[in-house]
Write a protein that holds these residues in place. Structure first.
Motif, PDB file in Angstrom:
ATOM      1  N   ALA A   1       0.937  -1.310  -0.075  1.00 49.26           N
ATOM      2  CA  ALA A   1      -0.023  -0.186   0.090  1.00 49.26           C
ATOM      3  C   ALA A   1       0.661   1.107   0.021  1.00 49.26           C
ATOM      4  CB  ALA A   1      -0.813   0.135   1.206  1.00 49.26           C
ATOM      5  N   VAL A   2       0.421   2.416  -0.590  1.00 47.68           N
ATOM      6  CA  VAL A   2       1.031   3.528  -0.733  1.00 47.68           C
ATOM      7  C   VAL A   2      -0.224   4.794  -0.181  1.00 47.68           C
ATOM      8  CG1 VAL A   2       2.064   5.287  -2.106  1.00 47.68           C
ATOM      9  CG2 VAL A   2       2.511   2.728  -2.631  1.00 47.68           C
ATOM     10  N   ILE A   3       0.460   5.629   0.603  1.00 43.50           N
ATOM     11  CA  ILE A   3      -0.144   6.910   0.905  1.00 43.50           C
ATOM     12  C   ILE A   3       0.440   8.015  -0.227  1.00 43.50           C
ATOM     13  CG2 ILE A   3      -0.472   8.686   2.682  1.00 43.50           C
ATOM     14  CD1 ILE A   3       0.130   6.497   4.725  1.00 43.50           C
ATOM     15  N   THR A   4      -0.791   8.807  -0.433  1.00 45.49           N
ATOM     16  CA  THR A   4      -0.683   9.797  -1.324  1.00 45.49           C
ATOM     17  C   THR A   4      -1.632  10.821  -0.764  1.00 45.49           C
ATOM     18  OG1 THR A   4      -0.237  11.139  -3.141  1.00 45.49           O
ATOM     19  CG2 THR A   4      -1.778   9.388  -3.180  1.00 45.49           C
TER      20      THR A   4
ATOM     21  N   ALA B   1      -3.471  -4.213   4.517  1.00 42.93           N
ATOM     22  CA  ALA B   1      -2.487  -3.330   3.673  1.00 42.93           C
ATOM     23  C   ALA B   1      -2.690  -1.980   4.147  1.00 42.93           C
ATOM     24  CB  ALA B   1      -2.381  -3.656   2.268  1.00 42.93           C
ATOM     25  N   VAL B   2      -3.873  -1.562   4.233  1.00 46.21           N
ATOM     26  CA  VAL B   2      -4.154  -0.180   4.402  1.00 46.21           C
ATOM     27  C   VAL B   2      -3.686   0.014   5.952  1.00 46.21           C
ATOM     28  CG1 VAL B   2      -5.926   1.467   5.036  1.00 46.21           C
ATOM     29  CG2 VAL B   2      -6.137  -0.067   2.853  1.00 46.21           C
ATOM     30  N   LYS B   3      -4.002  -0.882   7.045  1.00 40.89           N
ATOM     31  CA  LYS B   3      -3.663  -0.726   8.326  1.00 40.89           C
ATOM     32  C   LYS B   3      -2.252  -0.601   8.474  1.00 40.89           C
ATOM     33  CE  LYS B   3      -3.954  -2.518  12.896  1.00 40.89           C
ATOM     34  NZ  LYS B   3      -4.253  -3.589  13.780  1.00 40.89           N
ATOM     35  N   SER B   4      -1.383  -1.282   7.671  1.00 41.04           N
ATOM     36  CA  SER B   4      -0.041  -1.194   7.535  1.00 41.04           C
ATOM     37  C   SER B   4       0.632   0.101   7.316  1.00 41.04           C
ATOM     38  CB  SER B   4       0.657  -2.424   6.722  1.00 41.04           C
ATOM     39  OG  SER B   4       0.464  -2.011   5.240  1.00 41.04           O
ATOM     40  N   VAL B   5       0.062   0.944   6.669  1.00 46.18           N
ATOM     41  CA  VAL B   5       0.465   2.117   6.363  1.00 46.18           C
ATOM     42  C   VAL B   5       0.099   3.391   7.204  1.00 46.18           C
ATOM     43  CG1 VAL B   5       1.602   1.644   4.167  1.00 46.18           C
ATOM     44  CG2 VAL B   5      -0.941   2.751   4.289  1.00 46.18           C
ATOM     45  N   ILE B   6      -1.460   3.215   7.722  1.00 48.35           N
ATOM     46  CA  ILE B   6      -2.132   4.080   8.334  1.00 48.35           C
ATOM     47  C   ILE B   6      -2.153   3.960  10.139  1.00 48.35           C
ATOM     48  CG2 ILE B   6      -3.118   5.187   6.330  1.00 48.35           C
ATOM     49  CD1 ILE B   6      -5.786   4.011   7.698  1.00 48.35           C
TER      50      ILE B   6
END
Length: 177
Positions: free
Chosen positions: A43-46, A101-106
């Motif tokens: 996952a990637v945050i932008t 995957a979302v939880k891993s970045v937020i």
């Protein structure tokens, strides 16, 4: 709203998010993030959005089924097939893996304010046209977990083959605060 629990040793566990509590009510637990099978990140945050990579229906690190989705009455394939009903269930598994995957970045799924878009791919027998019904597995799960914030735009695409011969793959875009 998060709650805390204690381990057997009395040490506090990480807070459980309301989203994870809703998953538990559905009999689901958030898995560890599935390791990428190639050169990408899960996952990637932008800005205030998280984009996940396509997630396969791994359960406990194992791809539970392979093959093309088919009702069994179309086509002449001698390859393994997966029923539309089973594929729908696997699409829900993909959505849970995407949430991991979302939880891993937020860090906390309660930060999600909206599921913006879901893209689902269905490895389809050439005659199979029920891709929207299969991807409903992901969409319905997200609706159950997030309510109105889980209503999203979507694409359901039939393809000839997916990585590792998976029957289904799902990616999502989530907005968070």
């Amino acid at each position: 709203m998060s709650t805390s629990a204690e381990t057997a040793s009395g040490a506090p566990e990480a807070p459980i998010s309301a989203v994870e509590q809703r998953l538990a009510e559905l009999g689901l637990t958030l898995p560890e993030v599935v390791a990428p099978v190639a050169a990408y990140v899960p996952a990637v945050i932008t800005g205030s959005y998280v984009y996940t990579s396509g997630q396969l229906p791994f359960i406990n690190g194992k791809l539970e089924a392979t093959g093309k989705v088919s009702t069994g009455t179309e086509g002449t394939s001698d390859e393994p097939t997966v029923s539309p009903e089973d594929a729908k269930a696997y699409a829900a598994v993909c959505a849970v893996n995407a949430l991991a995957a979302v939880k891993s970045v937020i860090g906390d799924l309660d930060r999600i304010t909206r599921i913006v878009k879901v893209v689902g791919f269905v490895s389809s027998d050439p005659s199979f046209t029920g891709q929207p019904g299969v991807i409903n597995g992901a969409s319905e799960l997200l609706g159950q977990v997030f309510g109105e914030a889980g209503q999203h735009a979507r694409s359901a695409v039939g393809v000839s083959v997916l990585p590792l011969d998976s029957p289904v793959e799902v990616e999502l875009i989530a907005e968070f605060s």
